[in-house]
Write an enzyme that holds these catalytic residues in place. Structure first.
Site, PDB file in Angstrom:
ATOM      1  N   VAL A 100       8.722   6.186   0.786  1.00 39.38           N
ATOM      2  CA  VAL A 100       9.169   4.877   0.306  1.00 39.38           C
ATOM      3  C   VAL A 100       8.182   3.851   0.828  1.00 39.38           C
ATOM      4  O   VAL A 100       7.741   3.932   1.978  1.00 39.38           O
ATOM      5  CB  VAL A 100      10.588   4.547   0.811  1.00 39.38           C
ATOM      6  CG1 VAL A 100      11.008   3.152   0.358  1.00 39.38           C
ATOM      7  CG2 VAL A 100      11.598   5.587   0.326  1.00 39.38           C
ATOM      8  N   CYS A 101       7.802   2.928  -0.034  1.00 45.70           N
ATOM      9  CA  CYS A 101       6.930   1.824   0.375  1.00 45.70           C
ATOM     10  C   CYS A 101       5.606   2.376   0.919  1.00 45.70           C
ATOM     11  O   CYS A 101       5.041   3.323   0.353  1.00 45.70           O
ATOM     12  CB  CYS A 101       7.672   0.958   1.392  1.00 45.70           C
ATOM     13  SG  CYS A 101       6.998  -0.694   1.644  1.00 45.70           S
ATOM     14  N   THR A 102       5.117   1.837   2.026  1.00 47.99           N
ATOM     15  CA  THR A 102       3.812   2.247   2.549  1.00 47.99           C
ATOM     16  C   THR A 102       3.849   3.590   3.268  1.00 47.99           C
ATOM     17  O   THR A 102       2.827   4.030   3.803  1.00 47.99           O
ATOM     18  CB  THR A 102       3.236   1.180   3.488  1.00 47.99           C
ATOM     19  OG1 THR A 102       4.211   0.848   4.488  1.00 47.99           O
ATOM     20  CG2 THR A 102       2.860  -0.075   2.707  1.00 47.99           C
ATOM     21  N   THR A 120       3.315   2.641  -4.179  1.00 49.99           N
ATOM     22  CA  THR A 120       3.628   2.098  -2.858  1.00 49.99           C
ATOM     23  C   THR A 120       3.993   0.624  -3.031  1.00 49.99           C
ATOM     24  O   THR A 120       4.132   0.137  -4.156  1.00 49.99           O
ATOM     25  CB  THR A 120       2.432   2.287  -1.895  1.00 49.99           C
ATOM     26  OG1 THR A 120       2.848   1.978  -0.560  1.00 49.99           O
ATOM     27  CG2 THR A 120       1.236   1.426  -2.273  1.00 49.99           C
TER      28      THR A 120
END
Length: 227
Positions: A100-102, A120
């Protein structure tokens, strides 16, 4: 035996990257969710919430799904060989390796995104190419057994998509209903494309220190890998 989910937890994690999918995974039938880190000592998120690992790298099982959340705390993980080795080891047996995300940048640093489509957080999207990934501007991207999600709140959508993949759409929709997940944001500024230029500029300024540090770390990573 039910499904085993392992979510990496670490200092300065973006807590919603973790707690969004955690709530979805933990609501699935016959599911076991572990928060895994190097040891069992509590860690603080980037906003000060204390999270306690339930398993360590040395005592955790092999997971059906490994999830790596994001946040400013991912920066040091990009050069942390203990973490990267753990991710590679889990990836050899996991049905799905996810982020999830970075958190996707950490998967990239572990060598898992080379030639793979991935996404991302919007403020780090272009950095995926440093790890050989193919950036895709979508909220959830699946490339074989690698599933990556966009920034922060996309973790809930991602969690539901993973449950649908593993247990079917009915189970995913049941969880969605139990959580009453029906997003209706009061403002339409959740992506760079929809935000006003003033809001986008303010957000970029606020995120600049983390972005600058991340660029320097990725440059160091690239140098050490002959990139």
């Amino acid at each position: 035996m039910g499904l085993r989910f392992g979510i990496l937890v670490f200092p300065m994690i973006q807590q919603l990257d973790l707690t969004g999918p955690y709530e979805v995974f933990a609501s699935a039938r016959d599911a076991e969710v572990e928060l895994v880190w190097k040891d069992h000592e509590p860690v603080k998120s980037s906003t000060g919430l204390t999270l306690t690992p339930t398993a360590s790298f040395s005592d955790c099982p092999d997971f059906d799904v490994l999830c790596v959340p994001g946040g400013t705390g991912t920066n040091p993980l990009l050069l942390d060989e203990t973490v990267l080795t753990f991710i590679r080891k889990q990836a050899t047996s996991a049905r799905y390796v996810t982020s999830v995300c970075t958190g996707s940048l950490v998967l990239g640093a572990a060598g898992l995104l080379n030639g793979r489509r991935a996404t991302t957080h919007w403020n780090a999207h272009d950095l995926l190419t440093h790890f050989g990934a193919i950036p895709v501007n979508e909220r959830i991207v699946q490339d074989q057994n690698i599933i990556t999600a966009g920034g922060v709140t996309s973790g809930i959508d991602f969690g539901l998509a993973v449950i649908a993949e593993l247990l079917g759409r009915t189970e995913a929709e049941t969880i969605q209903l139990i959580l009453e997940y029906e997003p209706a944001p009061p403002f339409q500024s959740g992506t760079p494309e929809r935000a006003t230029q003033d809001v986008l500029a303010t957000a970029r300024t606020r995120l600049k220190p983390t972005r600058s540090a991340r660029e320097a770390i990725i440059a160091e990573w690239a140098l050490s890998h002959g990139k």
